[in-house]
Design a protein around this motif. Structure first.
Motif, mmCIF file in Angstrom:
data_model
loop_
_atom_site.group_PDB
_atom_site.id
_atom_site.type_symbol
_atom_site.label_atom_id
_atom_site.label_comp_id
_atom_site.label_asym_id
_atom_site.label_seq_id
_atom_site.Cartn_x
_atom_site.Cartn_y
_atom_site.Cartn_z
ATOM 1 N N LYS A 28 -32.319 -6.753 -29.250
ATOM 2 C CA LYS A 28 -30.999 -6.600 -28.635
ATOM 3 C C LYS A 28 -30.903 -5.283 -27.874
ATOM 4 O O LYS A 28 -30.300 -5.213 -26.793
ATOM 5 N N LEU A 29 -31.497 -4.229 -28.419
ATOM 6 C CA LEU A 29 -31.509 -2.934 -27.735
ATOM 7 C C LEU A 29 -32.162 -3.074 -26.363
ATOM 8 O O LEU A 29 -31.674 -2.514 -25.371
ATOM 9 N N GLY A 30 -33.258 -3.828 -26.298
ATOM 10 C CA GLY A 30 -33.906 -4.048 -25.014
ATOM 11 C C GLY A 30 -32.990 -4.742 -24.017
ATOM 12 O O GLY A 30 -32.990 -4.421 -22.822
ATOM 13 N N MET A 31 -32.191 -5.701 -24.477
ATOM 14 C CA MET A 31 -31.263 -6.389 -23.582
ATOM 15 C C MET A 31 -30.209 -5.432 -23.042
ATOM 16 O O MET A 31 -29.879 -5.443 -21.859
ATOM 17 N N TRP A 32 -29.645 -4.601 -23.941
ATOM 18 C CA TRP A 32 -28.624 -3.650 -23.469
ATOM 19 C C TRP A 32 -29.212 -2.717 -22.421
ATOM 20 O O TRP A 32 -28.566 -2.389 -21.421
ATOM 21 N N GLN A 33 -30.454 -2.264 -22.617
ATOM 22 C CA GLN A 33 -31.095 -1.370 -21.658
ATOM 23 C C GLN A 33 -31.328 -2.084 -20.327
ATOM 24 O O GLN A 33 -31.124 -1.503 -19.249
ATOM 25 N N THR A 34 -31.741 -3.337 -20.379
ATOM 26 C CA THR A 34 -31.951 -4.115 -19.158
ATOM 27 C C THR A 34 -30.647 -4.313 -18.404
ATOM 28 O O THR A 34 -30.595 -4.179 -17.166
ATOM 29 N N LEU A 35 -29.590 -4.623 -19.127
ATOM 30 C CA LEU A 35 -28.296 -4.828 -18.481
ATOM 31 C C LEU A 35 -27.748 -3.523 -17.915
ATOM 32 O O LEU A 35 -27.079 -3.519 -16.878
ATOM 33 N N ALA A 36 -28.027 -2.414 -18.580
ATOM 34 C CA ALA A 36 -27.595 -1.116 -18.042
ATOM 35 C C ALA A 36 -28.254 -0.856 -16.696
ATOM 36 O O ALA A 36 -27.614 -0.351 -15.757
ATOM 37 N N ASP A 37 -29.527 -1.211 -16.574
ATOM 38 C CA ASP A 37 -30.243 -1.000 -15.313
ATOM 39 C C ASP A 37 -29.685 -1.852 -14.187
ATOM 40 O O ASP A 37 -29.807 -1.483 -13.005
ATOM 41 N N ASN A 38 -29.092 -3.004 -14.525
ATOM 42 C CA ASN A 38 -28.600 -3.937 -13.510
ATOM 43 C C ASN A 38 -27.082 -4.009 -13.445
ATOM 44 O O ASN A 38 -26.534 -4.825 -12.696
ATOM 45 N N ALA A 39 -26.400 -3.175 -14.234
ATOM 46 C CA ALA A 39 -24.945 -3.280 -14.337
ATOM 47 C C ALA A 39 -24.254 -3.054 -13.003
ATOM 48 O O ALA A 39 -23.318 -3.782 -12.644
ATOM 49 N N GLU A 40 -24.680 -2.062 -12.261
ATOM 50 C CA GLU A 40 -24.000 -1.732 -11.009
ATOM 51 C C GLU A 40 -24.037 -2.907 -10.040
ATOM 52 O O GLU A 40 -23.042 -3.248 -9.405
ATOM 53 N N GLN A 73 -20.756 1.092 -20.787
ATOM 54 C CA GLN A 73 -20.581 0.272 -21.979
ATOM 55 C C GLN A 73 -21.922 -0.180 -22.546
ATOM 56 O O GLN A 73 -22.088 -0.307 -23.759
ATOM 57 N N PHE A 74 -22.911 -0.385 -21.676
ATOM 58 C CA PHE A 74 -24.226 -0.780 -22.177
ATOM 59 C C PHE A 74 -24.947 0.409 -22.794
ATOM 60 O O PHE A 74 -25.744 0.235 -23.731
ATOM 61 N N ALA A 75 -24.662 1.604 -22.286
ATOM 62 C CA ALA A 75 -25.203 2.799 -22.940
ATOM 63 C C ALA A 75 -24.611 2.946 -24.333
ATOM 64 O O ALA A 75 -25.319 3.290 -25.295
ATOM 65 N N GLU A 76 -23.327 2.655 -24.465
ATOM 66 C CA GLU A 76 -22.688 2.731 -25.777
ATOM 67 C C GLU A 76 -23.215 1.648 -26.705
ATOM 68 O O GLU A 76 -23.452 1.892 -27.903
ATOM 69 N N LEU A 77 -23.423 0.451 -26.174
ATOM 70 C CA LEU A 77 -23.996 -0.621 -26.979
ATOM 71 C C LEU A 77 -25.412 -0.273 -27.426
ATOM 72 O O LEU A 77 -25.827 -0.619 -28.544
ATOM 73 N N SER A 78 -26.160 0.407 -26.567
ATOM 74 C CA SER A 78 -27.501 0.846 -26.957
ATOM 75 C C SER A 78 -27.426 1.849 -28.100
ATOM 76 O O SER A 78 -28.225 1.797 -29.043
ATOM 77 N N GLU A 79 -26.469 2.768 -28.020
ATOM 78 C CA GLU A 79 -26.283 3.737 -29.112
ATOM 79 C C GLU A 79 -25.890 3.022 -30.400
ATOM 80 O O GLU A 79 -26.352 3.380 -31.496
ATOM 81 N N ASN A 80 -25.044 1.999 -30.277
ATOM 82 C CA ASN A 80 -24.670 1.223 -31.463
ATOM 83 C C ASN A 80 -25.892 0.553 -32.081
ATOM 84 O O ASN A 80 -26.030 0.492 -33.308
ATOM 85 N N ALA A 81 -26.776 0.038 -31.227
ATOM 86 C CA ALA A 81 -27.982 -0.625 -31.735
ATOM 87 C C ALA A 81 -28.858 0.372 -32.488
ATOM 88 O O ALA A 81 -29.428 0.044 -33.541
ATOM 89 N N LEU A 82 -28.967 1.584 -31.980
ATOM 90 C CA LEU A 82 -29.751 2.606 -32.673
ATOM 91 C C LEU A 82 -29.122 2.953 -34.015
ATOM 92 O O LEU A 82 -29.829 3.165 -35.010
ATOM 93 N N HIS A 83 -27.781 3.003 -34.034
ATOM 94 C CA HIS A 83 -27.098 3.256 -35.311
ATOM 95 C C HIS A 83 -27.347 2.105 -36.289
ATOM 96 O O HIS A 83 -27.601 2.325 -37.478
ATOM 97 N N GLN A 84 -27.282 0.866 -35.789
ATOM 98 C CA GLN A 84 -27.547 -0.290 -36.643
ATOM 99 C C GLN A 84 -28.959 -0.240 -37.202
ATOM 100 O O GLN A 84 -29.192 -0.563 -38.376
ATOM 101 N N LEU A 85 -29.909 0.186 -36.383
ATOM 102 C CA LEU A 85 -31.287 0.321 -36.861
ATOM 103 C C LEU A 85 -31.384 1.354 -37.976
ATOM 104 O O LEU A 85 -32.097 1.148 -38.970
ATOM 105 N N SER A 86 -30.672 2.461 -37.831
ATOM 106 C CA SER A 86 -30.734 3.494 -38.874
ATOM 107 C C SER A 86 -30.148 2.986 -40.184
ATOM 108 O O SER A 86 -30.657 3.297 -41.270
ATOM 109 N N VAL A 87 -29.089 2.179 -40.094
ATOM 110 C CA VAL A 87 -28.500 1.606 -41.303
ATOM 111 C C VAL A 87 -29.476 0.614 -41.945
ATOM 112 O O VAL A 87 -29.689 0.624 -43.162
#
Length: 548
Positions: free
Chosen positions: A482-494, A502-516
């Motif tokens: 899922k982190l990979g998808m958020w990063q891909t969408l961030a690259d194409n968001a504009e 929002q995709f940068a924030e979702l990526s941060e959320n994914a990293l937090h989920q991984l830590s949990v």
């Protein structure tokens, strides 16, 4: 006054917080719950929050110690925490509901809190076949075939002993009727009916008649805001003893049928209704078991005169009004900003949580408006991820349900809520970009996840200690994808007309989920393969997930 509310994220707790914030005599509020709500929205904002497990997977010394620390300096404690599900795990329910109350009371005494207000229930009362209104002197020995009633009666005995041992503490018990409110609609559906039921059909009155058990003497109810005002009035008046809390009217079969707009009902033999409910519960079609029907037919009708006289309390809503707002809330899937109170429809704004927002999918875009992006290929990519997200959302929700009695439950439950919302966001993203979903692939993923549950992991009758390890590893892989998808969408968001942030924030959320998930995996792998350790620890001294 400084007031602590234990169980502050459920139906009554949410309503109590709202009334406390509106009461001038209350200067500060401590919110205590196992799972944290969205503290950026009302009524959860402006509270001092503590995550404490009172008994599900905590030792007595740990729970009492944490509670004592949280309650020091408090003028009154409102204890509302009560576990409704899992309905069939009697040991867990008894431990949380009865032993949990004893632990709260012990902490109140240690912290030298002068006033304890506890949520009892009409369910604590002994059976009564008459139409007379009973006051608080009616016996509280419960209905023996209802686990809820049996535990409420046992809770009353805990409080009896505490009153004898600690006369310096004023103990107030509220015994409310059924508590209805719009914001609790989705929670009530999940706890008593089942998430699969198409309650939105209630809006169009598709139910031709209402089946009711013959001999129904009537149902008493109270609006959640009215019961919340009763709790706050109890704090302000500090009156000892028990108080019945209910609206003045009683809902009979005709009144209940009138709620559906057609006024038609059919009486069925109670034994038939009970058998049908039992079969539905056994088949996991209905969340409630037969005991709830037994209790509903047997408990007495209550007289609330004492609350009116000594607390100055009056219901502002009738029982029919409370039932009506609940019915509308069920039809629309209404909820609030905590995990227990989450709405059925995750797109609703009140569902937003600080760690998992309802992100915007932007304006509808088509392949004609994004010439530099292969929109069809991107659509296939997002659709593939939605297929995986469907299985992931099912898996994490099941993990949270299966590990309710472990120290990792709160973290898993909060992760499940975040992942459910992200799944809904991916669905909206496809729709608003005008891209096709792959419902067959999603259905296969959904089915595959359920078939995977049949794997015993080396245990047939009991939970395998290896299950938490394997399930967590699968979820870590899903979150990395899922982190990979958020990063891909961030690259194409504009190019898609979407907000990159929002995709940068979702990526941060994914990293937090991984830590949990990493912390859960560390907890599980350190115990699963050891004969001297227990993954499913009911008497833990600490949670593997440290509060931030």
């Amino acid at each position: 006054m400084r007031v602590a509310v234990i169980g502050a994220t459920g139906n009554v707790g949410t309503a109590v917080l709202g009334v406390l914030h509106e009461t001038s005599e209350i200067t500060s509020v401590v919110g205590i719950a196992r799972r944290m709500p969205d503290t950026s929205v009302a009524p959860y904002a402006d509270c001092d929050w503590k995550s404490i497990d009172i008994a599900a997977a905590s030792s007595e010394s740990t729970a009492v110690g944490q509670l004592t620390e949280a309650l020091t300096g408090v003028d009154a404690v409102i204890h509302l925490a009560w576990l409704i599900q899992p309905n069939d795990d009697r040991d867990l329910l008894r431990r949380v509901n009865v032993e949990g109350t004893a632990r709260v009371a012990a902490a109140v005494a240690k912290a030298k809190v002068p006033h304890l207000v506890v949520a009892s229930s009409v369910g604590a009362y002994s059976a009564d076949e008459s139409l007379d209104r009973r006051d608080e002197s009616w016996p509280t020995t419960g209905i023996t075939t209802s686990h809820y009633s049996v535990d409420k009666a046992a809770q009353e005995r805990v409080l009896d002993r505490f009153v004898d041992d600690h006369p310096e503490v004023t103990v107030t018990r509220l015994r409310p009727a059924l508590i209805f409110g719009a914001d609790a609609a989705s929670e009530i559906q999940r706890y008593f009916l089942g998430s699969w039921m198409p309650l939105q059909l209630l809006q169009s009155g598709h139910l031709p008649f209402l089946p009711v058990p013959a001999g129904l003497r009537g149902v008493q109810a109270v609006h959640s805001s009215d019961v919340a005002r009763a709790y706050v009035a109890s704090v302000l008046h500090r009156c000892p003893g028990a108080f019945n809390i209910c609206a003045d009217d009683v809902l009979g079969a005709q009144e209940l049928a009138d709620l559906l707009g057609h006024g038609r009902y059919v009486e069925l033999p109670p034994r038939v209704v009970r058998t049908a409910l039992g079969l539905g519960h056994s088949a996991k079609l209905v969340a409630a078991d037969e005991g709830w029907l037994d209790m509903g037919l047997a408990v007495p009708l209550m007289d609330s005169s004492r609350a009116k006289l000594e607390l100055g309390w009056r219901p502002q809503f009738s029982a029919i009004d409370a039932a009506r707002v609940l019915l509308v809330g069920m039809a629309t899937g209404q909820g609030a900003g905590s995990v227990p109170m989450r709405p059925r429809n995750l797109d609703q704004p009140q569902a937003a949580q600080s760690q998992s927002k309802n992100y915007s999918a932007g304006n509808q875009t088509t392949s004609k408006s994004v010439p530099d992006i292969d929109i069809d290929l991107l659509g296939l990519y997002i659709s593939d991820h939605l297929t995986g997200a469907t299985a992931g959302a099912e898996r994490i929700e099941r993990m949270a349900a299966d590990f309710t009695d472990t120290p990792v439950f709160a973290a898993l439950s909060e992760l499940a809520d975040q992942i459910r919302r992200e799944h809904a966001f991916i669905q909206r993203l496809l729709e608003q970009l005008g891209l096709k979903r792959r419902p067959i692939a999603e259905a296969i993923a959904w089915t595959g996840e359920r078939l995977g549950r049949l794997k015993g992991n080396g245990a047939v009758l009991n939970r395998s200690p290896m299950t938490m390890v394997l399930e967590t590893e699968l979820m870590r892989s899903a979150v990395i994808g899922k982190l990979g998808m958020w990063q891909t969408l961030a690259d194409n968001a504009e190019g898609l007309g979407l907000e990159t942030s929002q995709f940068a924030e979702l990526s941060e959320n994914a990293l937090h989920q991984l830590s949990v998930l990493d912390a859960i995996h560390e907890y599980a792998r350190g115990r699963a393969f050891r004969s001297d350790q227990d993954v499913y620890d009911h008497d833990s001294d600490s949670s593997p997930i440290k509060a931030e």
